[in-house]
Design an enzyme around this catalytic site. Structure first.
Site, PDB file in Angstrom:
ATOM      1  CB  SER A 167     -17.755 -25.540   4.334  1.00 43.38           C
ATOM      2  OG  SER A 167     -16.809 -24.959   3.470  1.00 43.38           O
TER       3      SER A 167
ATOM      4  CG  ASP B 147     -14.417 -30.763  23.122  1.00 40.58           C
ATOM      5  OD1 ASP B 147     -14.996 -30.829  22.020  1.00 40.58           O
ATOM      6  OD2 ASP B 147     -13.257 -31.164  23.308  1.00 40.58           O
ATOM      7  CB  VAL B 148     -19.513 -29.758  20.109  1.00 37.61           C
ATOM      8  CG1 VAL B 148     -20.183 -28.463  20.526  1.00 37.61           C
ATOM      9  CG2 VAL B 148     -18.437 -29.532  19.050  1.00 37.61           C
TER      10      VAL B 148
ATOM     11  CE  LYS C 101     -17.253 -27.303   8.434  1.00 34.35           C
ATOM     12  NZ  LYS C 101     -18.178 -26.875   9.488  1.00 34.35           N
TER      13      LYS C 101
ATOM     14  CG  ASN D 294     -20.952 -21.713  14.133  1.00 36.07           C
ATOM     15  OD1 ASN D 294     -20.810 -21.296  12.998  1.00 36.07           O
ATOM     16  ND2 ASN D 294     -20.126 -21.346  15.124  1.00 36.07           N
TER      17      ASN D 294
ATOM     18  CE1 TYR E   5     -13.612 -26.471   8.091  1.00 31.32           C
ATOM     19  CE2 TYR E   5     -13.879 -26.317   5.717  1.00 31.32           C
ATOM     20  CZ  TYR E   5     -14.172 -25.863   6.987  1.00 31.32           C
ATOM     21  OH  TYR E   5     -15.034 -24.802   7.154  1.00 31.32           O
ATOM     22  CB  VAL E   6     -13.125 -31.400   1.947  1.00 29.30           C
ATOM     23  CG1 VAL E   6     -14.105 -31.827   0.867  1.00 29.30           C
ATOM     24  CG2 VAL E   6     -12.420 -30.105   1.557  1.00 29.30           C
TER      25      VAL E   6
ATOM     26  CB  ALA F  16     -22.155 -18.962  20.062  1.00 33.17           C
ATOM     27  CB  SER F  17     -16.763 -17.667  22.014  1.00 31.15           C
ATOM     28  OG  SER F  17     -15.963 -18.486  21.191  1.00 31.15           O
TER      29      SER F  17
END
Ligand code: NAD
Length: 251
Positions: free
Chosen positions: A144, A65-66, A163, A92, A159-160, A15-16
């Protein structure tokens, strides 16, 4: 106007800046107390907390670090220590490594999946027992349009995959955690943030042209959807995937 999240405590990961910062600020403006999680951008995280304070809101900045279980446990424990409960979790935090598939490495795959998908899983696993005990909770996963059948958004397979995995996680947890907890995903289309640093201007213009509204997304577009899903207005919605993409990625 009545605030929609009065009395609620929210954790927003990553959230930064970007979409996460917009969600944290909108939640605070709707009356929530917000845990602003950051990983490396401490100065930007502090700025988000300062902005929330200057508007009369309450928040807590927490480094984590999530993708690390110990960090996630510490973050949730700090949230409970400060605010006593967790009502809303927004997964997020996310990264994109802009490398062609044939150049990508094991480490790239692991890092993207660890942050984007495992991070969401770990945060859900940590807050779910609290929400079940409270008999109420809202989890919102930021996926996404690249997880949907949108050819021009399928460029980076790690990435795909991460998501698309978040959508599976959303549906599975909606089943497991109901009726106390709702779990939904948002699929933003291309939205103006730092994650687009790799994207040439001509690609941005082409993508804007693929929307029905002829523009890229604003972080506030996604924050508004995340606020709706966190509010009582969305109490009968779970296991769903909300596309926020100006018509691009329509199914
Ligand atoms: P951004 O790069 O501005 O923000 C990403 C945030 O995640 C940053 O605050 C970063 O510090 C944080 N983060 C990264 N690794 C982390 C970790 N290990 N632990 C905790 N936090 C970590 O990008 P953004 O566009 O605001 O992205 C937010 C989310 O929205 C991401 O999950 C992204 O995949 C998703 N998304 C973005 C777009 C877009 O076009 N901007 C489109 C679809 C989905």
């Amino acid at each position: 106007m009545a605030q929609r999240l009065t009395g609620k405590v929210a954790i927003v990961t990553g959230a930064s800046k970007g979409i996460g910062a917009a969600i944290a600020k909108m939640y605070a403006s709707e009356g929530a107390r917000v845990v602003v999680n950051y990983h490396s951008s401490e100065a930007e995280g502090k700025q988000v907390v300062e902005e929330i304070k200057s508007e009369g809101g309450r928040s807590l900045l927490v480094k984590a670090d999530v993708s690390k279980t110990t960090d996630v446990k510490r973050m949730v424990s700090k949230a409970v220590g400060k605010f006593g409960r967790v009502d809303i979790l927004v997964n997020n935090a996310g990264i994109l490594i802009a490398k062609d598939f044939l150049d990508s490495t094991d480490e790239d795959w692991d890092r993207v999946l660890d942050v984007n998908l495992k991070g969401a899983y770990l945060c859900c696993r940590e807050v779910a027992p609290l929400m079940l005990t409270q008999k109420r909770g809202k989890i919102i996963n930021i996926s996404s349009v690249s997880a949907l059948a949108q050819p021009s958004a399928l460029k980076y397979p790690d990435y795909v995959s991460s998501k698309a995995g978040m959508i599976g996680l959303t549906r599975s947890l909606a089943l497991r955690l109901g009726p106390e907890v709702t779990v939904n995903a948002i699929c933003p289309g291309t939205t103006e943030t730092d994650i687009l640093a790799w994207m040439p201007q001509e690609t941005r213009l082409r993508i804007a042209g693929e929307t029905f509204l002829n523009r890229l997304g604003k972080t506030s577009d996604v924050a508004a959807a995340a606020t709706f899903l966190a509010s009582e207005d969305a109490d009968w919605i779970t296991g769903e995937v909300l596309t926020v993409a100006g018509g691009r990625g329509m199914r």
